[in-house]
Design a protein around this motif. Sequence first.
Motif, mmCIF file in Angstrom:
data_model
loop_
_atom_site.group_PDB
_atom_site.id
_atom_site.type_symbol
_atom_site.label_atom_id
_atom_site.label_comp_id
_atom_site.label_asym_id
_atom_site.label_seq_id
_atom_site.Cartn_x
_atom_site.Cartn_y
_atom_site.Cartn_z
ATOM 1 N N GLU A 71 16.553 -40.821 -25.594
ATOM 2 C CA GLU A 71 17.765 -41.373 -24.631
ATOM 3 C C GLU A 71 17.699 -42.640 -24.342
ATOM 4 O OE1 GLU A 71 21.448 -41.626 -23.044
ATOM 5 O OE2 GLU A 71 20.676 -39.812 -23.987
ATOM 6 N N ARG A 75 20.477 -45.507 -25.077
ATOM 7 C CA ARG A 75 21.001 -46.355 -24.040
ATOM 8 C C ARG A 75 20.854 -47.808 -24.500
ATOM 9 N NH1 ARG A 75 21.760 -44.366 -18.933
ATOM 10 N NH2 ARG A 75 21.393 -41.841 -18.502
ATOM 11 N N GLU A 79 23.887 -50.511 -25.056
ATOM 12 C CA GLU A 79 23.920 -51.767 -24.448
ATOM 13 C C GLU A 79 24.213 -52.833 -25.569
ATOM 14 O OE1 GLU A 79 20.359 -53.716 -22.344
ATOM 15 O OE2 GLU A 79 21.214 -52.444 -20.836
#
Length: 193
Positions: A71, A75, A79
């Motif tokens: 995860e 992420r 981003e």
Amino acid sequence: MADKKTSPSAADWQRIRLFAMDVDGVLTDGTVRICSDGTETKVFSILDGMGLVRLAQAGIATAWISGRPSEATTRRARELKIPHLVQGRVDKLSALGELAARLRLRPEECAYMGDDDIDAAAIAWAGVGIAPPEAMPAATNAAHYLTARPAGRGAVREVCEHILAARRSAERENTAKAASAAAATSATPVDHA
């Protein structure tokens, strides 16, 4: 520091249209922190992130190909707007080959950076294969280029800078050639007979 076997030329770097890389041990120092509640943390370099953003601005595709799902990786990729995120694939060569085929790219238009045995075949397949200096021997032996900077501390940015510098150089050459051709055309004497 360039590998002594076959250091990539400026033309090799200019051909790159896709920079794909492993995550752990390339974008990070290879450390994965597992907290007591089971959450995972990783440390990513802002220098590397800026390099990847600049590649995207220059029209170079980027991909992360990781052997393990995470995860934290998802992420960070979100981003940075990494367009191609492949997780849970230990056969890096087939993942890279499938992506290149989907993007209609030849091996010489791809750069791949990895640090472990499972990356070696993809490193060798790519037009420019790269490893950080602390990579496992299979990866460094397959690489055309070894970065001076360590993994997770600007190694990816170093590669981005090579690609971008080669692209700027090619653009300057093309501009100079066009200007020279235009000057030659305007300097041609006209016969008014």
